[in-house]
Design a protein around this motif. Sequence first.
Motif, PDB file in Angstrom:
ATOM      1  N   LEU A  50      21.226   2.166 -43.588  1.00  0.00           N
ATOM      2  CA  LEU A  50      21.077   3.397 -44.371  1.00  0.00           C
ATOM      3  C   LEU A  50      20.874   3.014 -45.825  1.00  0.00           C
ATOM      4  O   LEU A  50      21.636   2.205 -46.376  1.00  0.00           O
ATOM      5  N   VAL A  51      19.851   3.591 -46.446  1.00  0.00           N
ATOM      6  CA  VAL A  51      19.668   3.444 -47.886  1.00  0.00           C
ATOM      7  C   VAL A  51      19.735   4.827 -48.514  1.00  0.00           C
ATOM      8  O   VAL A  51      18.856   5.670 -48.303  1.00  0.00           O
ATOM      9  N   LYS A  74      27.902  10.054 -41.731  1.00  0.00           N
ATOM     10  CA  LYS A  74      27.112  10.183 -40.506  1.00  0.00           C
ATOM     11  C   LYS A  74      26.633   8.816 -40.031  1.00  0.00           C
ATOM     12  O   LYS A  74      26.670   8.515 -38.824  1.00  0.00           O
ATOM     13  N   ALA A  75      26.181   7.989 -40.969  1.00  0.00           N
ATOM     14  CA  ALA A  75      25.689   6.663 -40.606  1.00  0.00           C
ATOM     15  C   ALA A  75      26.758   5.859 -39.880  1.00  0.00           C
ATOM     16  O   ALA A  75      26.463   5.144 -38.917  1.00  0.00           O
ATOM     17  N   ALA A  76      27.990   5.971 -40.334  1.00  0.00           N
ATOM     18  CA  ALA A  76      29.073   5.193 -39.732  1.00  0.00           C
ATOM     19  C   ALA A  76      29.271   5.553 -38.259  1.00  0.00           C
ATOM     20  O   ALA A  76      29.712   4.719 -37.467  1.00  0.00           O
ATOM     21  N   SER A  77      28.925   6.785 -37.893  1.00  0.00           N
ATOM     22  CA  SER A  77      29.062   7.197 -36.490  1.00  0.00           C
ATOM     23  C   SER A  77      27.839   6.829 -35.655  1.00  0.00           C
ATOM     24  O   SER A  77      27.889   6.914 -34.427  1.00  0.00           O
ATOM     25  N   GLU A  83      37.377   0.511 -45.990  1.00  0.00           N
ATOM     26  CA  GLU A  83      37.771   1.297 -44.822  1.00  0.00           C
ATOM     27  C   GLU A  83      37.004   0.901 -43.566  1.00  0.00           C
ATOM     28  O   GLU A  83      37.562   0.868 -42.465  1.00  0.00           O
ATOM     29  N   TRP A  84      35.724   0.619 -43.741  1.00  0.00           N
ATOM     30  CA  TRP A  84      34.884   0.361 -42.573  1.00  0.00           C
ATOM     31  C   TRP A  84      34.628  -1.116 -42.311  1.00  0.00           C
ATOM     32  O   TRP A  84      34.018  -1.472 -41.296  1.00  0.00           O
ATOM     33  N   GLY A  85      35.130  -1.986 -43.177  1.00  0.00           N
ATOM     34  CA  GLY A  85      34.983  -3.413 -42.938  1.00  0.00           C
ATOM     35  C   GLY A  85      35.522  -3.859 -41.599  1.00  0.00           C
ATOM     36  O   GLY A  85      34.872  -4.653 -40.896  1.00  0.00           O
ATOM     37  N   PRO A  86      36.709  -3.388 -41.180  1.00  0.00           N
ATOM     38  CA  PRO A  86      37.224  -3.802 -39.869  1.00  0.00           C
ATOM     39  C   PRO A  86      36.321  -3.412 -38.701  1.00  0.00           C
ATOM     40  O   PRO A  86      36.421  -3.997 -37.621  1.00  0.00           O
TER      41      PRO A  86
END
Length: 252
Positions: free
Chosen positions: A90-91, A127-130, A173-176
């Motif tokens: 995502l950019v 949204k991208a994270a999902s 938060e999303w590194g793991p």
Amino acid sequence: MNATFHDLNDAAVFITGGGNGIGAALTDGFMAQGAKVAFVGRSDASEFVQKMQDKHGSAPLFIQCDITDTQALQNAMDSAVAAHGALRVLVNNAANDMRYDALDINEATWDAQQAINLKAYFFACQKAASLMTPKGAIINYSSITYMMGLAGMVPYVTANAGITGMTRALAREWGPRGLRVNAIAPGWVFTQKQETQWATPESKAAFLQKQCLQDFIKPEDMVGGTLFLASSASAMMTGQTIAIDAGVVGTG
């Protein structure tokens, strides 16, 4: 673009504001790597899509959308995944750098500027994270304006400081989960919009003197750094903001 990032071949990429200015250069740059690009924008981009088709032999997926409409933005991302498969990159690029006297800013103007310059960034990230594949990459476009503390554009400067903070928090938060979140802070990039609305020979000459490198920055100058952050070449980089500004500010 001389460098080839082999892992971006066939990667699904989503870009906001990918039909003009910096965004158009990014769409072109990712397609040159063999990526499957989808992008959103408020204005019709059919002419640009045809240009990319003629150049690369395939067309990016364009979805007309106002990114301040969160549901429309997230629906567009779903459509991109349906067309191209699980999201890899995502950019967040779309922005509005309007100028205002701080004493003249009313609540509606403030909210509108934050909606496009900060809120949309977060909900695209969310949204991208999902939707992302493992080891997905998010790149948020910030600006050196907040590092310089530029006057006359307080809503935009504030939003870009927020983008940097958000980038760091989401990286943590999303590194793991294996997701990387970084930011790019461009200097003054001379897009058609900048040349038409803001740039004068005097302002350009004055800004050039702030740079270490004495060349004006073009949209194409943003491509290499973005591809690097999107690719496995930067596999252990996250939570960072990289200035691509010809040496105006110092970081670190």
